[in-house]
Write a protein that holds these residues in place. Structure first.
Motif, PDB file in Angstrom:
ATOM      1  N   ALA A  99       0.835  -1.206   0.000  1.00 26.46           N
ATOM      2  CA  ALA A  99       0.000   0.000   0.000  1.00 26.46           C
ATOM      3  C   ALA A  99       0.869   1.256   0.000  1.00 26.46           C
ATOM      4  O   ALA A  99       0.543   2.251  -0.657  1.00 26.46           O
ATOM      5  CB  ALA A  99      -0.948   0.004   1.193  1.00 26.46           C
ATOM      6  N   LEU A 100       2.005   1.187   0.722  1.00 22.39           N
ATOM      7  CA  LEU A 100       2.926   2.340   0.758  1.00 22.39           C
ATOM      8  C   LEU A 100       3.529   2.568  -0.618  1.00 22.39           C
ATOM      9  O   LEU A 100       3.537   3.693  -1.138  1.00 22.39           O
ATOM     10  CB  LEU A 100       4.022   2.104   1.794  1.00 22.39           C
ATOM     11  CG  LEU A 100       4.934   3.304   2.068  1.00 22.39           C
ATOM     12  CD1 LEU A 100       4.197   4.380   2.861  1.00 22.39           C
ATOM     13  CD2 LEU A 100       6.184   2.880   2.837  1.00 22.39           C
ATOM     14  N   GLY A 146       2.302   1.592  -3.412  1.00 28.40           N
ATOM     15  CA  GLY A 146       1.211   2.034  -4.276  1.00 28.40           C
ATOM     16  C   GLY A 146       0.958   3.533  -4.152  1.00 28.40           C
ATOM     17  O   GLY A 146       0.808   4.224  -5.153  1.00 28.40           O
ATOM     18  N   GLY A 147       0.940   4.024  -2.921  1.00 29.16           N
ATOM     19  CA  GLY A 147       0.725   5.453  -2.687  1.00 29.16           C
ATOM     20  C   GLY A 147       1.821   6.305  -3.296  1.00 29.16           C
ATOM     21  O   GLY A 147       1.554   7.321  -3.937  1.00 29.16           O
TER      22      GLY A 147
END
Lengths: 196, 204
Positions: A143-144, A146-147
């Motif tokens: 998720a990191l 991806g961000g």
């Protein structure tokens, strides 16, 4: 040092490799939209007419994150932050875009609460079905990453799924159509690698 | 709208000379911020009700199994496109065309798409997902802030090396297609409606 890094990466990826042998997970076995996507889409179309008329601004979410990055940068390394081209062209401030994203968080809460859809968990169900219930570390890393990629890509291309994908394409800007199509090409490629 | 903001001002007019401009500027700024907040609440509410704050709906779209995201986006574009172009014709709104820079649009778009699949949120729907209680979106938001700073670090170089490649300025479809602007708008709307009808008949 290199040894440790490799081991760490492998440990993080083990559930992913184990799950890769399992059959594909069907996203349709989970609950879908609460309201008709056509009704929601039409109302977002009306909302964008309102933002153009009342605020003279197109709907767009990604700028807010860049403004926060600039504000934090000005606290940590003021001189360096002020020297960067992007922040010279776009001075960091708490403005309409920032408030829009704060509002989206609140609106998402009101909607989920009213519909009995509050989740309150780190791992989405479909992620757990694919990568296992102990994959919190992997999810945080993914998720990191991806961000970071989304924010970099949004700033380079000039907008995100709302700024280009809705506000830009509805104005028939050629660059917005090109960007929006590339969002989906890149997304489909990576999602297929992750889930099939 | 302005009536709400004028409430704090007392009935009696304060001393006219000392601060002539002070109250006017913050009031308009406050109006901007409040409108942003209200529009955001409506946007977040709609995104969550539309299902696009859910991990499996986003990934389902990218796996080409669940077409909710495309249905929401295209119906928003059809309604907003007709509405905003009609309002523009009546002189009610200004357009905000983003520049067309083919290299930056394509490279940035593909990088965004990769991050879109990894996080399964976009900058807007991720915020709605946080409101919904998906804590992983908080990590995505942290990543967005880091990514924006990394972009700013390289913005000087990118503006020099990447932005000029295929730079066409504020190019629109109705400058390209030799037809009246309204015709292009209506034809595009009809085309997008046909795409939605096809998705419906294929039952995806």
């Amino acid at each position: 040092m290199r040894q440790i890094t490799t081991t760490t990466v492998l440990t993080l990826l083990t559930p992913a490799i184990a799950a890769a042998q399992e059959p594909t997970i069907d996203p349709l076995q989970y609950p879908g939209a609460a309201w008709s996507p056509y009704l929601v889409g039409a109302l977002i179309g009306v909302l964008s007419m309102f933002t153009f008329y009342f605020s003279n601004k197109p709907l767009g979410a990604s700028t807010a994150y860049a403004r926060i990055a600039g504000l934090l940068g000005k606290v940590i390394a003021p001189t360096h932050t002020k020297s960067l081209k992007y922040f010279k062209d776009n001075p960091p401030k708490i403005g309409w875009e920032f408030m829009l994203v704060v509002g989206v968080i609140l609106g998402g809460f009101v909607s989920a609460w009213s519909g009995g859809e509050l989740t309150g968990r780190l791992l989405p169900e479909m992620w757990q079905a694919r990568f296992g219930p102990d994959s919190g570390g992997l999810r945080i890393a993914v998720a990191l990453a991806g961000g970071i990629l989304m924010s970099f890509g949004a700033r380079l291309s000039g907008g995100c799924t709302s700024g280009h994908g809705i506000s830009g394409t509805l104005q028939l800007a050629v660059g917005s159509w090109v960007s929006a199509i590339c969002f989906f090409i890149g997304g489909i490629a990576v999602a297929m690698l992750m889930f099939t | 709208m302005s009536t709400i903001l004028e409430q704090p001002t007392p009935e009696t007019v304060p001393t006219p000379v000392p601060e002539p401009n002070e109250p006017a500027v913050p009031a308009s700024k406050l109006r901007t911020l409040m409108l942003g907040l209200v529009f955001g609440i409506v946007f977040g509410f709609l995104l969550q009700k539309g299902g696009v704050a859910k991990y499996h709906v986003l990934i389902g779209q990218l796996l080409l199994v669940d077409f909710t995201v495309v249905k929401v986006m295209l119906s928003a574009v059809i309604v907003g496109m007709i509405g905003i172009h009609a309002m523009h014709r009546l002189g009610m709104v200004e357009m905000h065309i983003k520049p067309t820079r083919y290299a930056a649009n394509i490279i940035g778009g593909l990088i965004f798409g990769a991050g879109f699949a990894l996080s399964a949120y976009c900058p807007g729907t991720g915020a709605a997902a946080l409101g919904q209680g998906n804590y992983d979106s908080l990590v995505m938001i942290g990543g967005m802030i880091i990514g924006a700073y990394l972009f700013a670090e390289s913005s000087g170089w990118l503006a020099m090396k990447v932005n000029p490649i295929g730079d066409r300025g504020e190019l629109t479809l109705f400058q390209w297609i030799p037809a009246h602007r309204s015709t292009v708008v209506l034809l595009t709307a009809a085309l997008l409606a046909a795409v939605l009808a096809t998705i419906e008949t294929l039952n995806v």
